[in-house]
Design a protein around this motif. Sequence first.
Motif, PDB file in Angstrom:
ATOM      1  N   ILE A 409       0.840  -1.202   0.000  1.00  0.00           N
ATOM      2  CA  ILE A 409       0.000   0.000   0.000  1.00  0.00           C
ATOM      3  C   ILE A 409       0.873   1.249   0.000  1.00  0.00           C
ATOM      4  O   ILE A 409       0.595   2.235  -0.695  1.00  0.00           O
ATOM      5  CB  ILE A 409      -0.933  -0.008   1.222  1.00  0.00           C
ATOM      6  N   ALA A 410       1.958   1.211   0.760  1.00  0.00           N
ATOM      7  CA  ALA A 410       2.851   2.369   0.857  1.00  0.00           C
ATOM      8  C   ALA A 410       3.472   2.714  -0.495  1.00  0.00           C
ATOM      9  O   ALA A 410       3.551   3.887  -0.878  1.00  0.00           O
ATOM     10  CB  ALA A 410       3.946   2.095   1.882  1.00  0.00           C
ATOM     11  N   VAL A 411       3.902   1.710  -1.226  1.00  0.00           N
ATOM     12  CA  VAL A 411       4.525   1.937  -2.532  1.00  0.00           C
ATOM     13  C   VAL A 411       3.526   2.582  -3.491  1.00  0.00           C
ATOM     14  O   VAL A 411       3.856   3.521  -4.234  1.00  0.00           O
ATOM     15  CB  VAL A 411       5.067   0.623  -3.112  1.00  0.00           C
ATOM     16  N   LEU A 412       2.286   2.126  -3.471  1.00  0.00           N
ATOM     17  CA  LEU A 412       1.251   2.711  -4.336  1.00  0.00           C
ATOM     18  C   LEU A 412       0.981   4.168  -3.972  1.00  0.00           C
ATOM     19  O   LEU A 412       0.753   5.007  -4.846  1.00  0.00           O
ATOM     20  CB  LEU A 412      -0.036   1.892  -4.232  1.00  0.00           C
ATOM     21  N   ALA A 413       1.012   4.488  -2.695  1.00  0.00           N
ATOM     22  CA  ALA A 413       0.735   5.856  -2.250  1.00  0.00           C
ATOM     23  C   ALA A 413       1.763   6.851  -2.778  1.00  0.00           C
ATOM     24  O   ALA A 413       1.441   8.024  -3.019  1.00  0.00           O
ATOM     25  CB  ALA A 413       0.696   5.910  -0.724  1.00  0.00           C
ATOM     26  N   LEU A 414       2.992   6.410  -2.974  1.00  0.00           N
ATOM     27  CA  LEU A 414       4.040   7.312  -3.438  1.00  0.00           C
ATOM     28  C   LEU A 414       3.772   7.860  -4.840  1.00  0.00           C
ATOM     29  O   LEU A 414       4.338   8.883  -5.233  1.00  0.00           O
ATOM     30  CB  LEU A 414       5.388   6.586  -3.428  1.00  0.00           C
ATOM     31  N   LEU A 415       2.908   7.188  -5.595  1.00  0.00           N
ATOM     32  CA  LEU A 415       2.585   7.655  -6.945  1.00  0.00           C
ATOM     33  C   LEU A 415       1.910   9.022  -6.925  1.00  0.00           C
ATOM     34  O   LEU A 415       1.944   9.757  -7.912  1.00  0.00           O
ATOM     35  CB  LEU A 415       1.681   6.632  -7.645  1.00  0.00           C
ATOM     36  N   GLY A 416       1.284   9.366  -5.807  1.00  0.00           N
ATOM     37  CA  GLY A 416       0.579  10.640  -5.715  1.00  0.00           C
ATOM     38  C   GLY A 416       1.349  11.738  -5.010  1.00  0.00           C
ATOM     39  O   GLY A 416       0.804  12.813  -4.744  1.00  0.00           O
ATOM     40  N   LEU A 417       2.630  11.482  -4.669  1.00  0.00           N
ATOM     41  CA  LEU A 417       3.415  12.460  -3.923  1.00  0.00           C
ATOM     42  C   LEU A 417       4.673  12.868  -4.685  1.00  0.00           C
ATOM     43  O   LEU A 417       5.263  12.044  -5.392  1.00  0.00           O
ATOM     44  CB  LEU A 417       3.816  11.880  -2.553  1.00  0.00           C
ATOM     45  N   PRO A 418       5.111  14.118  -4.540  1.00  0.00           N
ATOM     46  CA  PRO A 418       6.315  14.584  -5.233  1.00  0.00           C
ATOM     47  C   PRO A 418       7.583  14.211  -4.462  1.00  0.00           C
ATOM     48  O   PRO A 418       7.535  13.934  -3.257  1.00  0.00           O
ATOM     49  CB  PRO A 418       6.132  16.104  -5.249  1.00  0.00           C
ATOM     50  N   GLU A 419       8.708  14.209  -5.146  1.00  0.00           N
ATOM     51  CA  GLU A 419       9.999  14.076  -4.470  1.00  0.00           C
ATOM     52  C   GLU A 419      10.348  15.437  -3.858  1.00  0.00           C
ATOM     53  O   GLU A 419      10.155  16.480  -4.503  1.00  0.00           O
ATOM     54  CB  GLU A 419      11.082  13.647  -5.461  1.00  0.00           C
ATOM     55  N   THR A 420      10.852  15.441  -2.612  1.00  0.00           N
ATOM     56  CA  THR A 420      11.102  16.721  -1.931  1.00  0.00           C
ATOM     57  C   THR A 420      12.553  16.910  -1.508  1.00  0.00           C
ATOM     58  O   THR A 420      12.859  17.880  -0.810  1.00  0.00           O
ATOM     59  CB  THR A 420      10.207  16.827  -0.680  1.00  0.00           C
ATOM     60  N   ARG A 421      13.441  16.018  -1.887  1.00  0.00           N
ATOM     61  CA  ARG A 421      14.839  16.149  -1.468  1.00  0.00           C
ATOM     62  C   ARG A 421      15.399  17.510  -1.896  1.00  0.00           C
ATOM     63  O   ARG A 421      15.249  17.919  -3.045  1.00  0.00           O
ATOM     64  CB  ARG A 421      15.681  15.035  -2.091  1.00  0.00           C
ATOM     65  N   GLY A 422      16.040  18.204  -0.971  1.00  0.00           N
ATOM     66  CA  GLY A 422      16.630  19.500  -1.286  1.00  0.00           C
ATOM     67  C   GLY A 422      15.724  20.686  -1.083  1.00  0.00           C
ATOM     68  O   GLY A 422      16.157  21.838  -1.285  1.00  0.00           O
ATOM     69  N   ARG A 423      14.479  20.478  -0.712  1.00  0.00           N
ATOM     70  CA  ARG A 423      13.559  21.606  -0.524  1.00  0.00           C
ATOM     71  C   ARG A 423      13.860  22.393   0.742  1.00  0.00           C
ATOM     72  O   ARG A 423      14.138  21.827   1.789  1.00  0.00           O
ATOM     73  CB  ARG A 423      12.114  21.111  -0.465  1.00  0.00           C
ATOM     74  N   GLU A 424      13.766  23.690   0.617  1.00  0.00           N
ATOM     75  CA  GLU A 424      13.877  24.570   1.772  1.00  0.00           C
ATOM     76  C   GLU A 424      12.523  24.630   2.469  1.00  0.00           C
ATOM     77  O   GLU A 424      11.472  24.585   1.818  1.00  0.00           O
ATOM     78  CB  GLU A 424      14.285  25.976   1.319  1.00  0.00           C
ATOM     79  N   LEU A 425      12.522  24.712   3.795  1.00  0.00           N
ATOM     80  CA  LEU A 425      11.282  24.844   4.555  1.00  0.00           C
ATOM     81  C   LEU A 425      10.891  26.315   4.606  1.00  0.00           C
ATOM     82  O   LEU A 425      11.652  27.137   5.103  1.00  0.00           O
ATOM     83  CB  LEU A 425      11.435  24.282   5.962  1.00  0.00           C
ATOM     84  N   VAL A 426       9.700  26.631   4.060  1.00  0.00           N
ATOM     85  CA  VAL A 426       9.245  28.027   4.036  1.00  0.00           C
ATOM     86  C   VAL A 426       7.830  28.127   4.598  1.00  0.00           C
ATOM     87  O   VAL A 426       7.160  27.137   4.770  1.00  0.00           O
ATOM     88  CB  VAL A 426       9.241  28.570   2.582  1.00  0.00           C
TER      89      VAL A 426
END
Length: 426
Positions: A409-426
């Motif tokens: 289920i977890a692997v399927l859920a990732l299809l709807g989420l973006p990669e966020t590595r390197g993002r600044e917290l704003v």
Amino acid sequence: MSTTKTPRTSSAEPTGDSGAFAWLRALGPRGRRAFGGAFGGYALDSYDFFTLPLSMVAISAYFSLNSGQTGLLTTVTLVVSAVGGVLAGILADRIGRVKALMITVITYALFTVLCGFAPNYETLLVFRALQGVGFGGEWAVGAILVAEYASARHRGRTLGGVQSAWAAGWALAVIVYTLVFHFLDPDTAWRVMFWTGALPALLVIWVRRNVEDAPHAAEVRAASGERGSLAAVFRPGLLRTTLFATLLSTGVQGGYYTLATWVPTYLKNDRGLTVVGTGGYLTFLISGAFIGYLTGGYLTDRLGRKRNIVLFAVLSAVCILAYTNIPAGANGLVLVLGFPLGFCMSAIFSGFGSFLAELYPTAVRGTGQGFTYNTGRAVGAFFPTLVGFLADSWGVGGALVFGAVGYGIAVLALLGLPETRGRELV
């Protein structure tokens, strides 16, 4: 939403610093104190949680419970933790991370101690549910506190370090359990285990004196004028993120809590191990977990948040199937497989703190992370209950395969989420 900018760090030290502990140096003095508070809170959160699974056999015998009733004790903790997680997240956005952290620690410590005084099963169930209120909020608040001090470059490793506190608390619980059940009668020992849950009160005193919110994050919250609210994370810009992040959390935690709840009982009843033997086997499992958290934190910065989760979801599912299908009498093989099992099912969590923090803006980060992580934990909590009801006919080992379904289920859920590595917290 977070944006891809040059990482901001709360430390005066250069972001180019390298080395095994560059992530810790980059936090700066205030960030390191925040890390210490979050690490200690999560370790003791873990300790208080595991007082129940480790004492399950004694509690079941004391109150004459069946497997379903025993499993319900864990499920109610995790279900109510969703409420606690949401409330703590909203509080973190309204009154600050540190104040919310102290409230969660006091709550789970108080009701863990009260569990030790329960005169009957029904009272124990209520106290355990209320313990879940504090238990549900601590990780989300502590993770956000540290994430807002960490630079984007080191955030995965930093939050992986916080996550490793779970293994430290688990190890402490096993040590205390082994000693308490060795020297005391089981009818008394399980109560003593819960009474030792008063330890977190000491941490609250230290946090109150030494830890503060990240200055930049506090300024952003004040400037936004937005107060944390549950409705905010369901607005059009965040609705998709909230739904898929909750599904991701459900899958991963459904798999994890199935193992964490039932492995001690599996080792004792299905494999026929003694209390000391069970502690020995769990040593390998917990050692693997601790190293897994640290390794996963490193890999989530190197591979990205999503790839790290996919990698260890697949490996965790494989480990579950292997661990529960070992031939009778091959206890040595169970011992060997305990290490990779603990490693894989823990490494998958290392990216959660950074991933969820990066999915939400500062003003609603507490609410978003608190809701998605803990609602997922509550829904995933029904996996251990299902195992409990199936254990009488399938055996605990056979029923544990449902944990592997969660990782799918977890692997399927990732299809709807973006990669966020390197993002600044704003």
